[in-house]
Enzyme design. Structure first.
Site, PDB file in Angstrom:
ATOM      1  N   GLY A  88     -22.822 105.956 -50.475  1.00  0.00           N
ATOM      2  CA  GLY A  88     -22.976 106.291 -49.066  1.00  0.00           C
ATOM      3  C   GLY A  88     -23.564 105.117 -48.290  1.00  0.00           C
ATOM      4  O   GLY A  88     -23.888 104.075 -48.863  1.00  0.00           O
ATOM      5  N   SER A 182     -34.816 113.486 -42.484  1.00  0.00           N
ATOM      6  CA  SER A 182     -34.143 113.037 -41.269  1.00  0.00           C
ATOM      7  C   SER A 182     -35.012 113.430 -40.075  1.00  0.00           C
ATOM      8  O   SER A 182     -35.806 114.373 -40.160  1.00  0.00           O
ATOM      9  CB  SER A 182     -32.784 113.721 -41.189  1.00  0.00           C
ATOM     10  N   SER A 183     -34.801 112.737 -38.957  1.00  0.00           N
ATOM     11  CA  SER A 183     -35.585 113.081 -37.759  1.00  0.00           C
ATOM     12  C   SER A 183     -35.235 114.484 -37.248  1.00  0.00           C
ATOM     13  O   SER A 183     -35.998 115.056 -36.476  1.00  0.00           O
ATOM     14  CB  SER A 183     -35.350 112.045 -36.658  1.00  0.00           C
ATOM     15  N   CYS A 184     -34.117 115.059 -37.706  1.00  0.00           N
ATOM     16  CA  CYS A 184     -33.753 116.387 -37.205  1.00  0.00           C
ATOM     17  C   CYS A 184     -34.593 117.495 -37.825  1.00  0.00           C
ATOM     18  O   CYS A 184     -34.444 118.653 -37.467  1.00  0.00           O
ATOM     19  CB  CYS A 184     -32.263 116.651 -37.386  1.00  0.00           C
ATOM     20  N   TYR A 211     -29.119 122.184 -41.995  1.00  0.00           N
ATOM     21  CA  TYR A 211     -29.407 120.919 -42.664  1.00  0.00           C
ATOM     22  C   TYR A 211     -30.920 120.666 -42.642  1.00  0.00           C
ATOM     23  O   TYR A 211     -31.523 120.289 -43.656  1.00  0.00           O
ATOM     24  CB  TYR A 211     -28.654 119.845 -41.883  1.00  0.00           C
ATOM     25  N   LEU A 241     -29.208 106.408 -38.009  1.00  0.00           N
ATOM     26  CA  LEU A 241     -28.879 105.172 -38.717  1.00  0.00           C
ATOM     27  C   LEU A 241     -27.460 104.728 -38.408  1.00  0.00           C
ATOM     28  O   LEU A 241     -26.610 105.534 -38.031  1.00  0.00           O
ATOM     29  CB  LEU A 241     -29.004 105.397 -40.224  1.00  0.00           C
ATOM     30  N   HIS A 254     -21.637 110.610 -36.962  1.00  0.00           N
ATOM     31  CA  HIS A 254     -22.711 110.631 -35.964  1.00  0.00           C
ATOM     32  C   HIS A 254     -22.233 109.873 -34.722  1.00  0.00           C
ATOM     33  O   HIS A 254     -21.181 109.231 -34.724  1.00  0.00           O
ATOM     34  CB  HIS A 254     -23.964 109.976 -36.548  1.00  0.00           C
TER      35      HIS A 254
END
Ligand code: NDP
Length: 385
Positions: A88, A182-184, A211, A241, A254
């Site tokens: 990835g 992740s920031s989410c 998620y 990112l 994204h």
């Protein structure tokens, strides 16, 4: 030392078992670590001119009570390190960084070789390989569209993958593990810039809550193992990112890779305009994936604490400024049309990186250079992934 690194043969991440890798030539300069005293506004250590308009970086000092604990540990270059998700964007960047630093025993598996949804296979893998360090960059990842269309897979697969990898690492007595969130994971209306303490203080953004809930469970599993068994498992939360080996599939990508692809395809087709979602006014933060990889290795060597830690660049720009920059770099001369019937999402999403910066880490790649590198990579295989 750099010249010997450059002379060394590069080994690409790919298929197979354990790699005896030599460091890869890198264009990026080694960065100075200025030490834990942060007394200025922070910003990039730029390489070359940064021409992106509209970048803002807030000035902030960490208060003494919030300074994270240092646990300096130089990892033996012969230690066995497993990078999960090495094909990835993030995993391949971590792999490149470990190679560049001279780590010689990197263990990787493709999905065909090791299905991470298969608990028994992961257990067997750990028992056979016995890695000492683990970076978890494997996950089901996607943008708003993918999250809203496939909520069940986003929550189920991420819970399974991380449970198998994290608990498996505990059972296999892995010395240290880094889990990427992740920031989410932060509440939709979290204070800005978002401090790590905002976790679980309010409702999540509904479009990616599946998620986010899985990622929060992963953070808590690392913490629980830390508390109960003393496992040195840490979790870090990256900003948005972009970089080499990104996902350009418009159904799953994204915002930034989607913009690169849209402008490129419009240029090739000679289209008069590109339509972008929303008003373009929200602010977002973007970090180049190789900078994230450097931060991950830095944290593996320098950070050990219960608290999660944010990874970002400390700078933000509007989606409009981002779109115009991508347009310029791609060389598209048509118009940008903003479809304001589409949602803008949260108005601002900037991570508070004062704890990370207080440890002395800084990003190295500015937006202009990073976008040029990402577009060049996209051009090698447009439409890939
Ligand atoms: P990618 O989709 O590029 O890579 C994910 C990797 O996980 C791929 O190598 C994929 O394998 C592997 N994988 C997924 N499911 C399985 C499975 N069932 N078995 C084996 N391997 C599997 O994601 P990113 O590199 O962008 O993200 C990596 C991490 O970084 C994630 O935890 C994500 O949450 C985090 N992150 C990413 C951000 C971003 O903007 N991209 C922002 C913030 C955090 P295969 O190649 O076979 O598909």
């Amino acid at each position: 030392m750099l010249s010997s690194l450059r002379a060394a043969a590069a080994v690409r991440p790919g298929h197979g078992r354990e790699f005896r890798a030599s460091p890869e030539t890198g264009n990026l300069k080694p960065h100075a670590r200025p030490g834990p005293n942060l007394t200025k506004c922070y910003g990039f250590q730029h390489h070359g001119p940064g021409k992106v308009a509209g970048l803002k970086h807030p000035c902030r000092l960490p208060d003494a009570g919030s300074l994270p604990s240092l646990s300096a540990m130089s990892i033996d270059r012969n230690a066995k390190i497993f990078v999960a998700g090495h094909r990835g964007m993030v995993g391949s960047a971590i792999y490149r960084e470990l190679q560049r630093l001279g780590f010689t025993r990197l263990v990787v598996r493709t999905r065909v070789e090791l299905e991470l949804l298969d608990s028994a296979a992961v257990t067997q893998f750990y028992a056979a390989e016995q890695p000492e360090f683990v970076f978890i960059a494997a996950a089901r990842v996607g943008g708003i569209l993918a999250n809203s269309q496939r909520p069940a897979e986003f929550i189920y697969e991420n819970l399974q993958i991380q449970n198998h990898l994290i608990f498996g690492a505990h059972t296999a007595k892995v010395r240290k593990l880094l889990f990427l969130g992740s920031s989410c994971i932060y509440p939709k209306l979290a204070q800005q810039p978002i401090p790590e303490s905002a976790l679980l203080t309010g409702p999540l953004e509904p479009t990616n809550e599946w998620y986010a809930v899985a990622k929060i469970a992963g953070i808590k599993l690392c913490l629980a193992l830390r508390r109960q068994y003393g496992d040195d498992f840490i979790s870090s939360m990256p900003a948005n990112l972009y970089g080499l080996n990104d996902n350009y599939d418009l159904q799953g990508s994204h915002v930034l890779p989607a913009l690169i692809r849209k402008f490129h395809e419009a240029k090739v087709a000679g289209a008069p305009a590109v339509t972008c979602w929303g008003s373009g006014s929200p602010f977002r933060e973007f970090l180049y994936a190789d900078d994230l990889a450097r931060a991950c290795v830095f944290l593996m060597e320098n950070y050990s604490a219960d608290e999660i830690i944010n990874i970002g660049c400390g700078e933000e720009l509007t989606i409009k400024a981002l779109a115009e920059t991508v347009q310029r770099i791609v060389g598209y001369s048509g118009q940008i049309v903003w479809d304001t019937t589409k949602p803008d999402g949260t108005p601002r999403k900037l991570l508070d990186v004062s704890r990370l910066f207080a440890l002395g880490w800084r990003p190295q790649v500015n937006m202009e250079s990073g976008l040029r590198l990402a577009y060049a990579d996209f051009l090698k295989n447009p439409g890939c992934r």
